[in-house]
Motif scaffolding. Sequence first.
Motif, PDB file in Angstrom:
ATOM      1  N   THR A 266       0.823  -1.221   0.000  1.00  0.00           N
ATOM      2  CA  THR A 266       0.000   0.000   0.000  1.00  0.00           C
ATOM      3  C   THR A 266       0.852   1.265   0.000  1.00  0.00           C
ATOM      4  O   THR A 266       0.381   2.314  -0.447  1.00  0.00           O
ATOM      5  N   GLY A 267       2.074   1.185   0.538  1.00  0.00           N
ATOM      6  CA  GLY A 267       2.919   2.375   0.614  1.00  0.00           C
ATOM      7  C   GLY A 267       2.398   3.433   1.570  1.00  0.00           C
ATOM      8  O   GLY A 267       2.842   4.587   1.536  1.00  0.00           O
ATOM      9  N   LEU A 268       1.476   3.062   2.464  1.00  0.00           N
ATOM     10  CA  LEU A 268       0.864   4.048   3.367  1.00  0.00           C
ATOM     11  C   LEU A 268       1.742   4.401   4.561  1.00  0.00           C
ATOM     12  O   LEU A 268       1.586   5.461   5.163  1.00  0.00           O
ATOM     13  N   GLY A 269       2.647   3.497   4.920  1.00  0.00           N
ATOM     14  CA  GLY A 269       3.470   3.729   6.097  1.00  0.00           C
ATOM     15  C   GLY A 269       4.257   2.474   6.437  1.00  0.00           C
ATOM     16  O   GLY A 269       4.526   1.665   5.552  1.00  0.00           O
ATOM     17  N   VAL A 270       4.613   2.331   7.728  1.00  0.00           N
ATOM     18  CA  VAL A 270       5.357   1.140   8.125  1.00  0.00           C
ATOM     19  C   VAL A 270       4.508   0.302   9.084  1.00  0.00           C
ATOM     20  O   VAL A 270       3.691   0.837   9.834  1.00  0.00           O
ATOM     21  N   ALA A 271       4.710  -1.010   9.030  1.00  0.00           N
ATOM     22  CA  ALA A 271       3.999  -1.912   9.940  1.00  0.00           C
ATOM     23  C   ALA A 271       4.960  -3.033  10.316  1.00  0.00           C
ATOM     24  O   ALA A 271       5.658  -3.581   9.460  1.00  0.00           O
ATOM     25  N   THR A 272       4.978  -3.347  11.615  1.00  0.00           N
ATOM     26  CA  THR A 272       5.992  -4.246  12.163  1.00  0.00           C
ATOM     27  C   THR A 272       5.368  -5.162  13.202  1.00  0.00           C
ATOM     28  O   THR A 272       4.511  -4.725  13.963  1.00  0.00           O
ATOM     29  N   VAL A 273       5.817  -6.410  13.239  1.00  0.00           N
ATOM     30  CA  VAL A 273       5.529  -7.265  14.395  1.00  0.00           C
ATOM     31  C   VAL A 273       6.857  -7.455  15.116  1.00  0.00           C
ATOM     32  O   VAL A 273       7.775  -8.082  14.579  1.00  0.00           O
ATOM     33  N   GLY A 274       6.973  -6.875  16.299  1.00  0.00           N
ATOM     34  CA  GLY A 274       8.230  -6.922  17.057  1.00  0.00           C
ATOM     35  C   GLY A 274       8.250  -8.045  18.069  1.00  0.00           C
ATOM     36  O   GLY A 274       9.304  -8.602  18.366  1.00  0.00           O
ATOM     37  N   VAL A 275       7.086  -8.400  18.615  1.00  0.00           N
ATOM     38  CA  VAL A 275       7.047  -9.453  19.631  1.00  0.00           C
ATOM     39  C   VAL A 275       6.034 -10.526  19.253  1.00  0.00           C
ATOM     40  O   VAL A 275       4.972 -10.245  18.713  1.00  0.00           O
ATOM     41  N   ILE A 276       6.402 -11.767  19.525  1.00  0.00           N
ATOM     42  CA  ILE A 276       5.519 -12.915  19.290  1.00  0.00           C
ATOM     43  C   ILE A 276       5.701 -13.864  20.459  1.00  0.00           C
ATOM     44  O   ILE A 276       6.813 -14.015  20.970  1.00  0.00           O
ATOM     45  N   SER A 277       4.620 -14.480  20.906  1.00  0.00           N
ATOM     46  CA  SER A 277       4.791 -15.538  21.899  1.00  0.00           C
ATOM     47  C   SER A 277       3.855 -16.680  21.575  1.00  0.00           C
ATOM     48  O   SER A 277       2.716 -16.482  21.157  1.00  0.00           O
ATOM     49  N   ASN A 278       4.409 -17.875  21.725  1.00  0.00           N
ATOM     50  CA  ASN A 278       3.744 -19.115  21.337  1.00  0.00           C
ATOM     51  C   ASN A 278       3.468 -19.902  22.612  1.00  0.00           C
ATOM     52  O   ASN A 278       4.386 -20.158  23.382  1.00  0.00           O
ATOM     53  N   ASP A 279       2.220 -20.292  22.845  1.00  0.00           N
ATOM     54  CA  ASP A 279       1.893 -21.021  24.081  1.00  0.00           C
ATOM     55  C   ASP A 279       2.672 -22.327  24.195  1.00  0.00           C
ATOM     56  O   ASP A 279       3.040 -22.746  25.276  1.00  0.00           O
ATOM     57  N   THR A 280       2.887 -22.983  23.050  1.00  0.00           N
ATOM     58  CA  THR A 280       3.505 -24.305  23.066  1.00  0.00           C
ATOM     59  C   THR A 280       5.002 -24.199  23.317  1.00  0.00           C
ATOM     60  O   THR A 280       5.669 -23.346  22.756  1.00  0.00           O
ATOM     61  N   GLN A 281       5.516 -25.092  24.155  1.00  0.00           N
ATOM     62  CA  GLN A 281       6.939 -25.100  24.451  1.00  0.00           C
ATOM     63  C   GLN A 281       7.539 -26.436  24.039  1.00  0.00           C
ATOM     64  O   GLN A 281       8.599 -26.810  24.508  1.00  0.00           O
ATOM     65  N   SER A 282       6.848 -27.153  23.177  1.00  0.00           N
ATOM     66  CA  SER A 282       7.324 -28.479  22.806  1.00  0.00           C
ATOM     67  C   SER A 282       7.422 -28.618  21.308  1.00  0.00           C
ATOM     68  O   SER A 282       6.485 -28.290  20.578  1.00  0.00           O
ATOM     69  N   GLN A 283       8.543 -29.140  20.849  1.00  0.00           N
ATOM     70  CA  GLN A 283       8.769 -29.303  19.420  1.00  0.00           C
ATOM     71  C   GLN A 283       7.840 -30.340  18.803  1.00  0.00           C
ATOM     72  O   GLN A 283       7.686 -30.385  17.592  1.00  0.00           O
ATOM     73  N   ALA A 284       7.235 -31.168  19.646  1.00  0.00           N
ATOM     74  CA  ALA A 284       6.403 -32.254  19.130  1.00  0.00           C
ATOM     75  C   ALA A 284       4.914 -31.970  19.278  1.00  0.00           C
ATOM     76  O   ALA A 284       4.104 -32.879  19.229  1.00  0.00           O
TER      77      ALA A 284
END
Lengths: 428, 428
Positions: A266-284
């Motif tokens: 869109t060229g309207l401005g900037v948008a960023t995701v700086g933080v993410i957290s995932n409930d799962t702590q298991s690779q499986a």
Amino acid sequence: MTSYRELQVNGDRLNNTLQTTCSSWGALAGSATGMRRLALSQEDKEVRDWLVELCTALGCDMKVDQMGNIFATRPGTSKDKKPIGMGSHLDTQPAGGRYDGILGVLGGLEVLQTLHENDIQTHCPISLIDWTNEEGARFPGAMMCSGVWSTKSTTGLEACYAVKDTDGVSMQEALEAIGYLGDTPCDYRENGLESYFELHIEQGPKLEAAGNKVGVVTAVQAMKWYAVRVSGVEGHSGTTPMESRSDALVTASKLIAAVSDTARYTGLGVATVGVISNDTQSQATIPSGVSFIIDVRCSTDTMVADLSSAIFKKFDEIVQQENNSTSYHVIRNWGLPESTFHADCIEAVRSAAVNEVGESKIMDMKSGAGHDAAWASKVVKASMIFVPSKDGISHNPAEYTSPADCYLGAQVLLQAVLRYDEVVSRRT
Amino acid sequence: MTSYRELQVNGDRLNNTLQTTCSSWGALAGSATGMRRLALSQEDKEVRDWLVELCTALGCDMKVDQMGNIFATRPGTSKDKKPIGMGSHLDTQPAGGRYDGILGVLGGLEVLQTLHENDIQTHCPISLIDWTNEEGARFPGAMMCSGVWSTKSTTGLEACYAVKDTDGVSMQEALEAIGYLGDTPCDYRENGLESYFELHIEQGPKLEAAGNKVGVVTAVQAMKWYAVRVSGVEGHSGTTPMESRSDALVTASKLIAAVSDTARYTGLGVATVGVISNDTQSQATIPSGVSFIIDVRCSTDTMVADLSSAIFKKFDEIVQQENNSTSYHVIRNWGLPESTFHADCIEAVRSAAVNEVGESKIMDMKSGAGHDAAWASKVVKASMIFVPSKDGISHNPAEYTSPADCYLGAQVLLQAVLRYDEVVSRRT
């Protein structure tokens, strides 16, 4: 008595104060110049205690308000004028540098020291302000406490008290724990200012690229944050067929990619995701819940609204296409409307800057980052002074502004405040 | 003396032991049946201590090996035979259930108790084994310690000792801290078994969907994990133009979406990203580094290799298309090759299961999940017994297998072990 125009801040003292306080309180482990001074942490308490002690020794009247904002006020000759404010913040990002915010407070302190040792009598009182939790890194919500003070933020005092850090400690508990839950009302109507000036590093590359030394800041762009929650269903990564999955992280990944792609498209401005957290702590395990925060910034409130709409329209399309029973919800949103600074303050900064470095080394600028001055400008006349950031780097241990540029910034702050004071004095 | 064929495990005792030990050690806060018993935690220590005390009272010879695997051995009449092993694991996922692993150990304990109270003399010794860190949830690397014991894992004893949890505690330190760093060699050549049987919940929906009661497990699918690191450059979310960004989370998001899309597109197997971690903790900072783990599982090693290749080919394309100076690296990979169980053990399980529920209620199955039996099968004859998982749910507090099905599983385990022992005895 020294003429106002000849007064100079002490650049060596400013640099020494900046480097020693950063080394003492909040130095980032394993980094020569990195900082980790989270709001209301032990390190923040200690630098605050130091500031309060020093300002008291300079004869300032000290106030701590309900959000822990510190006001150190040097009296003026007028008995009825509100103070001219100078300030910024002493808290930092989790892995930030020595200049973002810190220069503004210590530059203001240097102004107070210069006035004190030269025995200058200003007309208005002059206040140095340390705003609490500007970064919003520990307690989500940047510029939180100048926002409460301006009463224009949609997040008020009680809501801010309830905000918790990742350890579950509330803002109110943290203020109490370090002894900075003050009783001065956090409200410009009861603890007001005549005007507000903020010295800050640019945090971008424009001054350096243009070979300029001082930015006269005329506005701050609009910004908005959205806390998003994606929900799916947990399952075993080995026994759940691909077509039976409701994988929250796969959906979240497509949404995060769309945030960036939509801003670019869109060229309207900037948008960023700086933080993410995932409930799962298991690779499986197939992730059942993911949270992230979107940061949207544009020149105007309308453009922020348009870019946000485009992002969420794309989100709806993605969730429908995925068709895997995942869903998303915006669980909280907050922001800072566009801010236009006041001509009187801009003029004070411009004339002070021209006097120091000449017309050819200054430029008018719009701030891409949010600042406490943006909230202050909603209720009092305000402006900002920018000095160069090496390579435009900020929110990073490599952040750097030379001692000469720090001196220049504080010197422009001193002269802008004195010029503004002169105008008020003449008006009286 | 009771005839072998008439022996029955005590289903009430088994259910009571399972429910009370889960309530006592590792119950997940805020959940009626959820478990959080991470490997080598205080809760794991306490349930291990209980197991050791009980097995000692049953007259077992106790050994703890160098990886903390517990071997409780009930002597047989033969002086030179190695033990027939039964076992599984007592650790759980961070938010798991009461049956995954736990049923296999407590079912084996029930077999030992049944043999003890009926005064049964087996030909071979019978060992109950609690394998350490099967889940790999605290110390990354599922089935870690059966892998070391088999000596077929590419991750050996010293490398496993060095693996750290998210608090920086190494496996070796954790073993020492709870008193389970034993001195028995963790090596099948020095502490061997005649064969190995593992009772486990299915963790998938097939038995329930078919109306069957027992799965005779003939193989375990191949699996491989890749720890991926995406690198970018930190920056300020408000002052860095979209086209100047090197955003590690945007790239990581596109890669994670591609993992799922590639598994779906190729149809070769399943691929999952269960864990992600982002270096940045600030909503106003462009992420500079993201780590995640890819879990790939297929019927054969070749299919795992093919699916992995397809995923990484797509990764290369994405990084090239993004053209934003981000990069990715596989910093570690580990896995479990496909496992085919032994006809002798499969036959013992099948005949025991047919005897209990009849031909029509059993089915041959391939395991989608990894199990300690897969590593054991590399060096000794092995097989597994599956019992139904309600709605196929596992790695989740809602995991459930009825007391009747738990009884049935332990009863088939008892009879399979006795049948196998009979065969060895006749062979002598």
